[in-house]
Scaffold this motif. Structure first.
Motif, short mmCIF file in Angstrom:
data_model
loop_
_atom_site.label_atom_id
_atom_site.label_comp_id
_atom_site.label_asym_id
_atom_site.label_seq_id
_atom_site.Cartn_x
_atom_site.Cartn_y
_atom_site.Cartn_z
N GLU A 1 0.83 -1.22 0.00
CA GLU A 1 0.00 0.00 0.00
C GLU A 1 0.87 1.27 0.00
N ILE A 2 1.97 1.22 0.75
CA ILE A 2 2.87 2.39 0.79
C ILE A 2 3.48 2.60 -0.59
N ALA A 3 3.93 1.50 -1.20
CA ALA A 3 4.54 1.58 -2.54
C ALA A 3 3.57 2.19 -3.53
N SER A 4 2.33 1.74 -3.47
CA SER A 4 1.34 2.23 -4.42
C SER A 4 1.01 3.71 -4.15
N SER A 5 0.91 4.11 -2.88
CA SER A 5 0.62 5.52 -2.55
C SER A 5 1.74 6.45 -3.01
N LEU A 6 2.99 5.99 -2.87
CA LEU A 6 4.13 6.86 -3.18
C LEU A 6 4.69 6.66 -4.59
N TYR A 7 4.04 5.76 -5.36
CA TYR A 7 4.49 5.45 -6.73
C TYR A 7 5.95 5.00 -6.76
N ILE A 8 6.28 4.07 -5.84
CA ILE A 8 7.63 3.49 -5.83
C ILE A 8 7.48 1.97 -5.71
N THR A 9 8.56 1.24 -5.88
CA THR A 9 8.46 -0.22 -5.80
C THR A 9 8.45 -0.68 -4.35
N THR A 10 7.98 -1.92 -4.14
CA THR A 10 7.98 -2.47 -2.77
C THR A 10 9.42 -2.62 -2.27
N GLY A 11 10.35 -2.90 -3.18
CA GLY A 11 11.77 -3.01 -2.80
C GLY A 11 12.28 -1.69 -2.23
N THR A 12 11.88 -0.59 -2.86
CA THR A 12 12.31 0.74 -2.38
C THR A 12 11.72 1.01 -1.00
N VAL A 13 10.46 0.62 -0.80
CA VAL A 13 9.83 0.80 0.52
C VAL A 13 10.61 0.02 1.56
N ARG A 14 10.97 -1.24 1.22
CA ARG A 14 11.74 -2.07 2.16
C ARG A 14 13.08 -1.41 2.50
N ASN A 15 13.70 -0.80 1.47
CA ASN A 15 14.98 -0.09 1.71
C ASN A 15 14.77 1.06 2.69
N TYR A 16 13.68 1.83 2.47
CA TYR A 16 13.37 2.95 3.38
C TYR A 16 13.22 2.44 4.81
N ILE A 17 12.47 1.33 4.94
CA ILE A 17 12.20 0.80 6.28
C ILE A 17 13.50 0.39 6.96
N SER A 18 14.39 -0.24 6.19
CA SER A 18 15.66 -0.67 6.78
C SER A 18 16.50 0.54 7.21
N VAL A 19 16.50 1.61 6.42
CA VAL A 19 17.22 2.84 6.77
C VAL A 19 16.61 3.48 8.03
N ILE A 20 15.26 3.50 8.08
CA ILE A 20 14.54 4.09 9.23
C ILE A 20 14.92 3.34 10.52
N LEU A 21 14.88 2.00 10.49
CA LEU A 21 15.20 1.20 11.67
C LEU A 21 16.64 1.46 12.12
N ASN A 22 17.51 1.57 11.12
CA ASN A 22 18.92 1.81 11.39
C ASN A 22 19.12 3.18 12.04
N LYS A 23 18.52 4.21 11.45
CA LYS A 23 18.69 5.59 11.96
C LYS A 23 18.10 5.74 13.36
N LEU A 24 16.98 5.05 13.63
CA LEU A 24 16.33 5.18 14.94
C LEU A 24 16.90 4.18 15.96
N ASN A 25 17.80 3.31 15.45
CA ASN A 25 18.46 2.34 16.32
C ASN A 25 17.45 1.41 17.01
N VAL A 26 16.51 0.89 16.20
CA VAL A 26 15.50 -0.04 16.72
C VAL A 26 15.47 -1.29 15.84
N SER A 27 14.79 -2.35 16.33
CA SER A 27 14.85 -3.59 15.56
C SER A 27 13.59 -3.91 14.77
N ASN A 28 12.49 -3.18 15.01
CA ASN A 28 11.28 -3.46 14.21
C ASN A 28 10.41 -2.21 14.06
#
Length: 199
Positions: free
Chosen positions: A157-184
């Motif tokens: 749903e995020i990919a479709s709302s932002l007109y990006i691929t699901t892979g790109t969304v997953r990359n964003y999520i991994s960067v977010i978790l990393n920057k916030l220093n959390v695991s999920n």
């Protein structure tokens, strides 16, 4: 005599606080409120010097009430269990004179009331440390992705709302978790909320 109104939605705690402050020779509790709306009414009627107020209350929160009390000539002391940077910053903007945590020793409250009456401001040290921390480390797009996750949207749903691929969304999520220093994702949302970064 320092005239005090107390606003606290837990009735047992409200009674205990009132009894505690009434024991002080120079203090008198002139009103008890169960929410921010009642507190405002009592402040207008009884013209106290200080309102000791919780944050999370029904009808009107302590922070909403604090913003309205500003022009009424009554100083506000926030007394809460929530050591959240977002709440603290909002309390500062509302001009509160003190922000104390409920796990502080009880004699600290009376001492803080006297200090506030003498024109000083008192803030729980852990909140001051917290508020000096850096700003939101996420970019605007990462913040947007996290907001959508918080709203319950899945990767597709995020990919479709932002007109990006699901892979790109997953990359964003991994960067977010990393920057916030959390695991999920859940931890990411709650860390972001605690810091008061959701606008």
């Amino acid at each position: 005599m320092i005239r005090i109104v107390i606003a606290e939605d837990q009735r047992m705690l409200l009674g205990a606080l009132a009894s505690l402050l009434d024991l002080e020779d120079d203090m008198q509790v002139v009103g008890r409120a169960g929410n921010g709306e009642e507190a405002l009414k009592l402040i207008r009627e009884r013209k106290p010097d200080i309102c000791v107020m919780d944050i999370e209350m029904p009808v009107k929160t302590g922070l909403d009430a604090a913003e309205e009390i500003r022009g009424l000539g009554c100083k506000v002391i926030i007394l809460t269990t929530f050591a959240r940077a977002g709440y603290f910053e909002r309390a500062l903007r509302a001009g509160v004179s003190a922000y104390l945590l409920k796990d502080s020793p009880s004699e600290e409250l009376a001492a803080s009331i006297r200090s506030v009456m003498a024109g000083r401001r008192i803030y729980a040290p852990e909140l001051v440390d917290e508020s000096i921390q850096p700003d939101n480390p996420l970019t605007e797009r990462e913040t947007e992705v996290l907001g959508m996750i918080a709203d319950g949207k899945n990767t597709k749903e995020i990919a479709s709302s932002l007109y990006i691929t699901t892979g790109t969304v997953r990359n964003y999520i991994s960067v977010i978790l990393n920057k916030l220093n959390v695991s999920n994702r859940i931890e990411a949302i709650s860390r972001f909320k605690e810091k008061g970064w959701f606008k």
